[in-house]
Scaffold this active site. Structure first.
Site, short mmCIF file in Angstrom:
data_model
loop_
_atom_site.label_atom_id
_atom_site.label_comp_id
_atom_site.label_asym_id
_atom_site.label_seq_id
_atom_site.Cartn_x
_atom_site.Cartn_y
_atom_site.Cartn_z
N TYR A 54 0.44 -1.16 -0.13
CA TYR A 54 0.28 -0.18 0.37
C TYR A 54 1.25 1.05 -0.47
CZ TYR A 54 -4.02 -2.83 1.59
OH TYR A 54 -5.53 -3.96 1.66
N HIS A 113 -0.42 -12.19 1.28
CA HIS A 113 -1.44 -10.77 1.10
C HIS A 113 -2.31 -12.08 -0.24
CE1 HIS A 113 -2.19 -6.46 -0.33
NE2 HIS A 113 -3.53 -7.04 -0.21
P1 NAP Z 1 -14.30 0.21 1.56
O1 NAP Z 1 -13.71 0.00 2.54
O2 NAP Z 1 -15.61 -0.88 0.87
O3 NAP Z 1 -14.05 1.10 0.19
C1 NAP Z 1 -13.71 2.32 0.71
C2 NAP Z 1 -14.89 4.44 -0.40
O4 NAP Z 1 -15.43 4.31 0.79
C3 NAP Z 1 -13.34 5.02 -0.34
O5 NAP Z 1 -13.50 5.21 -1.29
C4 NAP Z 1 -13.80 5.95 0.62
O6 NAP Z 1 -13.88 7.10 1.19
C5 NAP Z 1 -15.16 5.36 1.30
N1 NAP Z 1 -16.34 6.19 2.35
C6 NAP Z 1 -15.97 4.46 3.18
N2 NAP Z 1 -16.37 4.95 4.49
C7 NAP Z 1 -17.84 5.70 4.32
C8 NAP Z 1 -19.23 6.55 4.73
N3 NAP Z 1 -19.82 6.27 6.07
N4 NAP Z 1 -19.99 7.18 3.50
C9 NAP Z 1 -19.36 7.59 2.07
N5 NAP Z 1 -17.93 6.60 1.66
C10 NAP Z 1 -17.63 5.69 2.51
O7 NAP Z 1 -12.97 -0.23 -0.20
P2 NAP Z 1 -11.57 -1.29 0.20
O8 NAP Z 1 -11.33 -0.18 0.64
O9 NAP Z 1 -11.45 -1.32 -1.39
O10 NAP Z 1 -11.39 -2.03 1.19
C11 NAP Z 1 -11.29 -1.68 3.18
C12 NAP Z 1 -10.15 -2.61 2.98
O11 NAP Z 1 -9.54 -3.39 2.84
C13 NAP Z 1 -8.98 -1.59 2.36
O12 NAP Z 1 -8.37 -0.15 2.24
C14 NAP Z 1 -7.57 -2.52 2.41
O13 NAP Z 1 -7.19 -2.48 3.92
C15 NAP Z 1 -8.34 -3.77 2.71
N6 NAP Z 1 -8.55 -4.66 1.35
C16 NAP Z 1 -7.23 -5.42 0.97
C17 NAP Z 1 -7.27 -6.16 -0.10
C18 NAP Z 1 -6.93 -7.82 -0.03
O14 NAP Z 1 -6.65 -8.12 -1.02
N7 NAP Z 1 -6.22 -8.71 0.90
C19 NAP Z 1 -8.45 -5.96 -0.84
C20 NAP Z 1 -8.50 -4.82 -0.73
C21 NAP Z 1 -9.12 -3.96 0.10
P3 NAP Z 1 -13.79 8.90 2.05
O15 NAP Z 1 -11.96 7.86 2.73
O16 NAP Z 1 -13.34 9.13 1.44
O17 NAP Z 1 -14.49 7.81 3.16
#
Ligand code: NAP
Length: 278
Positions: A54, A113
């Site tokens: 990241y 990962h």
């Molecule tokens: P997510 O958490 O489903 O969505 C994140 C998005 O939603 C961001 O654009 C954020 O923007 C927005 N958001 C969050 N809370 C909100 C709210 N209350 N109201 C409106 N918008 C909101 O997607 P993700 O980042 O893909 O997944 C979460 C975490 O999982 C990642 O950050 C990472 O740590 C992990 N991950 C792991 C893998 C893996 O392969 N292991 C893959 C993908 C993700 P703002 O910042 O503007 O709030």
């Protein structure tokens, strides 16, 4: 609860993908990111999920900088070794680099990962167990592993077990419901749901949507005096042994997300939502 360890894990943690850059570092929002991570911890999102990949390592640096003001034992840090670093020596070196960036002597939960079929899993698990024995990591986990891959990973461990599998799970992606969630429940592996808001898809659908399912989500939310996003997150963590890690760097979003815990959707509402998105 984390696996069968008896250790509590925040049901809503904090994701850090795109904090501090995508695949390469972006330093332009460091101040906001550090403040957001600290605020998330203060709100109770003590499980912080990051990875060496990241921001090309910068997300780990930001996490390290942010959490150093808290007692270390109050924070649960997950990090991940990238799939090109799964050779024995590479795992050990990757972990050392992560520890340095995180400014800590141990990582709470260290994950593979993504699986990499061109490197024997036995070799990677041996390295992870070495790190475990040396006290550099407290727990071993995997990410994006199928049932058979989790089983294989477990078979190479002699002193500890795989405690978590981090996988995509949301109203939008239900593919793990059939096999993986039941397997993890049965064998004591915590499911850490990533992209619980469908990587923002829910936000987009809410902003434009007049569909039947969005109308229903809004009605359910109103009946609990919650927001649709809080309902969607509560839906993700509804099953025993599933926790999640939504990403946000906005204070109002963090406050909203943490409001997804401390209450529970009824089985009827849980199923109605599942059917509507199914
Ligand atoms: P997510 O958490 O489903 O969505 C994140 C998005 O939603 C961001 O654009 C954020 O923007 C927005 N958001 C969050 N809370 C909100 C709210 N209350 N109201 C409106 N918008 C909101 O997607 P993700 O980042 O893909 O997944 C979460 C975490 O999982 C990642 O950050 C990472 O740590 C992990 N991950 C792991 C893998 C893996 O392969 N292991 C893959 C993908 C993700 P703002 O910042 O503007 O709030």
């Amino acid at each position: 609860m984390l696996g069968r360890t008896g250790e509590k894990l925040a049901a809503i943690g904090l994701g850090t993908w795109k904090i501090g850059g995508g695949m390469t570092p972006d330093y332009s929002m460091d101040k906001e990111a550090i403040e957001a991570i600290r605020y998330a911890v203060e709100l109770g999102m003590t499980h912080i999920d990051t990875a060496e990949i990241y921001g090309g390592g910068h997300a780990e640096e930001l996490v390290g900088e942010a959490v150093k003001t808290f007692p270390r034992e109050d924070i649960f840090i997950t990090s991940k070794v990238w799939h090109t670093n799964l050779r024995y020596d590479d795992v050990l070196k990757a972990c050392e680099r992560s520890l340095k960036r995180l400014q800590t002597s141990y990582i709470d939960l260290y994950l593979i990962h993504w699986p990499n079929p061109s490197i024997p899993l036995s070799e990677t698990m041996k390295a992870l167990e070495r790190l475990y024995k040396d006290g550099k990591i407290r727990y071993i986990g995997v990410s994006n592993f199928s049932v058979s891959q989790v089983e294989e990973a477990r078979s190479y461990l002699s002193q500890t077990d795989v405690v978590a599998n981090q996988v995509e799970y949301s109203l939008y992606d239900r593919s793990i419901e059939k096999d993986l969630i039941p397997y993890c429940l049965k064998t004591g592996v915590t499911v850490v749901a990533y992209s619980p808001l469908g990587q923002g898809r829910l936000i987009r659908e809410l902003s434009i949507g007049r569909s039947k399912r969005i109308k229903m989500l809004r009605e359910v939310a109103e009946s609990y005096s919650k927001t649709p996003i809080q309902v969607a997150l509560n839906w993700v963590i509804w099953k025993e042994n599933v926790v999640t890690i939504p990403k946000s760097i906005r204070k109002e979003h963090l406050e909203e997300n943490v409001g997804a815990v401390g209450w529970r959707l009824s089985e009827r509402d849980y199923k109605r939502l599942a059917d509507a998105w199914g």
